[in-house]
Enzyme design. Structure first.
Site, PDB file in Angstrom:
ATOM      1  N   GLY A 175       0.831  -1.207   0.000  1.00  0.00           N
ATOM      2  CA  GLY A 175       0.000   0.000   0.000  1.00  0.00           C
ATOM      3  C   GLY A 175       0.862   1.251   0.000  1.00  0.00           C
TER       4      GLY A 175
ATOM      5  N   ARG B 141      -0.040   5.746  -1.786  1.00  0.00           N
ATOM      6  CA  ARG B 141      -0.513   7.035  -1.251  1.00  0.00           C
ATOM      7  C   ARG B 141      -0.444   7.018   0.273  1.00  0.00           C
ATOM      8  NH1 ARG B 141      -6.150   5.562  -0.606  1.00  0.00           N
ATOM      9  NH2 ARG B 141      -6.528   3.746  -1.928  1.00  0.00           N
TER      10      ARG B 141
ATOM     11  N   ASN C 173       1.730  -2.223   5.401  1.00  0.00           N
ATOM     12  CA  ASN C 173       0.986  -0.975   5.569  1.00  0.00           C
ATOM     13  C   ASN C 173      -0.379  -0.998   4.893  1.00  0.00           C
ATOM     14  OD1 ASN C 173       0.835   2.162   5.789  1.00  0.00           O
ATOM     15  ND2 ASN C 173       0.662   1.744   3.579  1.00  0.00           N
TER      16      ASN C 173
ATOM     17  N   SER D 214      -2.890   0.136  14.415  1.00  0.00           N
ATOM     18  CA  SER D 214      -3.686   1.356  14.617  1.00  0.00           C
ATOM     19  C   SER D 214      -4.043   1.511  16.088  1.00  0.00           C
ATOM     20  CB  SER D 214      -4.983   1.282  13.807  1.00  0.00           C
ATOM     21  OG  SER D 214      -5.857   2.334  14.182  1.00  0.00           O
TER      22      SER D 214
ATOM     23  N   TYR E 155     -12.341  -3.698  11.817  1.00  0.00           N
ATOM     24  CA  TYR E 155     -11.028  -3.039  11.717  1.00  0.00           C
ATOM     25  C   TYR E 155     -10.249  -3.204  13.031  1.00  0.00           C
ATOM     26  CZ  TYR E 155      -7.795   0.868  10.668  1.00  0.00           C
ATOM     27  OH  TYR E 155      -6.692   1.656  10.443  1.00  0.00           O
TER      28      TYR E 155
ATOM     29  N   ALA F 264     -10.556  -5.542  15.301  1.00  0.00           N
ATOM     30  CA  ALA F 264     -10.118  -6.942  15.458  1.00  0.00           C
ATOM     31  C   ALA F 264      -8.887  -7.203  14.599  1.00  0.00           C
ATOM     32  CB  ALA F 264     -11.249  -7.890  15.065  1.00  0.00           C
ATOM     33  N   ALA F 265      -8.890  -6.699  13.380  1.00  0.00           N
ATOM     34  CA  ALA F 265      -7.745  -6.917  12.483  1.00  0.00           C
ATOM     35  C   ALA F 265      -6.491  -6.238  13.034  1.00  0.00           C
ATOM     36  CB  ALA F 265      -8.066  -6.374  11.085  1.00  0.00           C
ATOM     37  N   LYS F 266      -6.639  -4.998  13.498  1.00  0.00           N
ATOM     38  CA  LYS F 266      -5.467  -4.245  13.952  1.00  0.00           C
ATOM     39  C   LYS F 266      -4.936  -4.787  15.282  1.00  0.00           C
ATOM     40  CE  LYS F 266      -5.030  -1.361  10.512  1.00  0.00           C
ATOM     41  NZ  LYS F 266      -3.925  -1.583   9.559  1.00  0.00           N
TER      42      LYS F 266
HETATM   43  P1  NAP Z   1      -4.894   5.059   2.391  1.00  0.00           P
HETATM   44  O1  NAP Z   1      -4.483   6.447   2.099  1.00  0.00           O
HETATM   45  O2  NAP Z   1      -6.314   4.666   2.214  1.00  0.00           O
HETATM   46  O3  NAP Z   1      -3.945   4.065   1.561  1.00  0.00           O
HETATM   47  C1  NAP Z   1      -4.136   2.691   1.654  1.00  0.00           C
HETATM   48  C2  NAP Z   1      -3.099   2.000   0.798  1.00  0.00           C
HETATM   49  O4  NAP Z   1      -3.322   0.578   0.920  1.00  0.00           O
HETATM   50  C3  NAP Z   1      -3.234   2.343  -0.665  1.00  0.00           C
HETATM   51  O5  NAP Z   1      -1.937   2.406  -1.235  1.00  0.00           O
HETATM   52  C4  NAP Z   1      -3.983   1.147  -1.238  1.00  0.00           C
HETATM   53  O6  NAP Z   1      -3.719   0.940  -2.611  1.00  0.00           O
HETATM   54  C5  NAP Z   1      -3.399   0.028  -0.404  1.00  0.00           C
HETATM   55  N1  NAP Z   1      -4.223  -1.172  -0.404  1.00  0.00           N
HETATM   56  C6  NAP Z   1      -5.499  -1.332   0.002  1.00  0.00           C
HETATM   57  N2  NAP Z   1      -5.902  -2.593  -0.167  1.00  0.00           N
HETATM   58  C7  NAP Z   1      -4.848  -3.267  -0.683  1.00  0.00           C
HETATM   59  C8  NAP Z   1      -4.623  -4.616  -1.080  1.00  0.00           C
HETATM   60  N3  NAP Z   1      -5.595  -5.531  -0.968  1.00  0.00           N
HETATM   61  N4  NAP Z   1      -3.417  -4.956  -1.567  1.00  0.00           N
HETATM   62  C9  NAP Z   1      -2.425  -4.035  -1.695  1.00  0.00           C
HETATM   63  N5  NAP Z   1      -2.583  -2.743  -1.348  1.00  0.00           N
HETATM   64  C10 NAP Z   1      -3.767  -2.365  -0.846  1.00  0.00           C
HETATM   65  O7  NAP Z   1      -4.552   4.660   3.913  1.00  0.00           O
HETATM   66  P2  NAP Z   1      -3.551   5.308   4.974  1.00  0.00           P
HETATM   67  O8  NAP Z   1      -4.325   6.233   5.821  1.00  0.00           O
HETATM   68  O9  NAP Z   1      -2.306   5.756   4.317  1.00  0.00           O
HETATM   69  O10 NAP Z   1      -3.287   4.014   5.870  1.00  0.00           O
HETATM   70  C11 NAP Z   1      -2.141   3.211   5.757  1.00  0.00           C
HETATM   71  C12 NAP Z   1      -2.167   2.206   6.905  1.00  0.00           C
HETATM   72  O11 NAP Z   1      -2.174   2.896   8.146  1.00  0.00           O
HETATM   73  C13 NAP Z   1      -3.399   1.308   6.908  1.00  0.00           C
HETATM   74  O12 NAP Z   1      -3.053   0.009   7.308  1.00  0.00           O
HETATM   75  C14 NAP Z   1      -4.275   1.944   7.953  1.00  0.00           C
HETATM   76  O13 NAP Z   1      -5.164   1.024   8.523  1.00  0.00           O
HETATM   77  C15 NAP Z   1      -3.252   2.456   8.943  1.00  0.00           C
HETATM   78  N6  NAP Z   1      -3.724   3.555   9.780  1.00  0.00           N
HETATM   79  C16 NAP Z   1      -4.159   4.716   9.228  1.00  0.00           C
HETATM   80  C17 NAP Z   1      -4.606   5.728  10.069  1.00  0.00           C
HETATM   81  C18 NAP Z   1      -5.097   7.050   9.533  1.00  0.00           C
HETATM   82  O14 NAP Z   1      -5.644   7.834  10.344  1.00  0.00           O
HETATM   83  N7  NAP Z   1      -4.954   7.361   8.272  1.00  0.00           N
HETATM   84  C19 NAP Z   1      -4.603   5.543  11.442  1.00  0.00           C
HETATM   85  C20 NAP Z   1      -4.141   4.341  11.964  1.00  0.00           C
HETATM   86  C21 NAP Z   1      -3.695   3.345  11.120  1.00  0.00           C
HETATM   87  P3  NAP Z   1      -4.913   0.729  -3.700  1.00  0.00           P
HETATM   88  O15 NAP Z   1      -5.639   2.023  -3.756  1.00  0.00           O
HETATM   89  O16 NAP Z   1      -4.212   0.352  -4.919  1.00  0.00           O
HETATM   90  O17 NAP Z   1      -5.795  -0.370  -3.133  1.00  0.00           O
END
Ligand code: NAP
Length: 247
Positions: A13, A16, A91, A143, A156, A158-160
């Protein structure tokens, strides 16, 4: 301090948000980075172009990490291209937020598959290569919601939380090897994922954060770089980067 120059990292991931920032921060330290994505091909290629323009080595690989065969091919193609693998950052993540009463079976399975089963998939695929590295890192982006719970987030959360348990057990099993395993638990970070939360709820969340602001993807990337560079004696930990929201 571990010299990161010419090491190889996969960031799942990485197209972005937090993953993209991690890719840039590791590349700036000389790491060759693989930008994995599932569907956002144009964004992943743009990240690679931007990295290449700045003189960094990077490639994009499409793989749905929820699928074991895809995860294996992601790792194989990485090693074919760069000859080694030292760092895997799990990620990739999605949300399908609904209260439990409204949650459909597919919302449950999709979130568990992409956020948690993907970690099994990439770890099982990459372990033989990480074992070959003299100093390897597995970093799982969990998370705050896996620690505190979240309304409308049973799937979410449960997964995290599962990622945290996995991290501790795997760290124990690998403690006598060259591989450390850690989880980073971001709080609320300004990305597309947070963009899905209604504005009014976002303001309520912000008011509760001791630092009174959301985090940035770069602040998560700094923790990843720290673990990679200086984390030889850090394993099995959950590193909180959350502005004090959960202590
Ligand atoms: P995001 O902007 O929505 O980006 C998610 C990334 O994951 C994208 O690159 C997406 O690519 C990729 N992805 C999704 N499903 C996938 C799959 N099946 N296989 C491969 N790639 C996949 O999310 P983010 O906010 O940067 O979050 C990144 C991580 O941090 C996540 O695990 C999220 O749960 C965790 N997190 C985020 C926050 C927050 O507040 N933002 C807080 C705590 C934890 P595609 O578009 O190509 O699917």
């Amino acid at each position: 301090m571990m010299e990161l120059n010419n090491r190889v990292a996969i960031i799942t991931g990485g197209s972005r948000g937090i993953g993209k920032s991690i890719a840039f921060s590791l590349a700036e330290k000389g790491v060759k980075v693989v930008i994995n994505y599932n569907s956002s091909e144009a964004q992943a290629k743009k990240v690679v172009d931007d990295l290449n323009e700045r003189g960094f080595e990077a490639m994009a690989i499409q793989a749905n990490v929820a699928n074991l065969e895809d995860a294996k091919s992601l790792v194989e193609r990485t090693v074919e291209q760069f000859g080694r693998l030292d760092i895997i950052v799990n990620n990739a993540g999605i949300t399908r937020d609904r209260t439990f009463k409204k949650l459909k079976e597919e919302d449950w399975h999709e979130v568990i598959n992409v956020n948690l089963n993907s970690v099994y998939n990439t770890c099982t695929a990459s372990l033989p290569h990480l074992t070959d590295s003299d100093n390897a890192r597995i970093i799982n982006i969990s998370s705050i919601i896996g620690q505190s719970g979240g309304f409308g987030q049973t799937n979410y959360s449960a997964a995290k939380a599962g990622m945290i348990g996995f991290t501790k057990s795997f760290a124990l099993e690998l403690a006598r090897t060259n591989i450390t395993v850690n989880a980073i638990c971001p709080g609320f970070i300004e990305t597309d994922m947070l963009g899905e939360v209604p504005e009014e709820i976002k303001e309520q969340i912000k008011a509760k954060i001791p630092k009174k602001r959301f985090g940035t993807p770069e602040e998560i990337a700094k923790a990843v770089v720290y673990l990679c560079q200086d984390g030889e004696y850090i394993t099995g930990q959950q590193i909180n980067v959350n502005g004090g929201l959960y202590m």
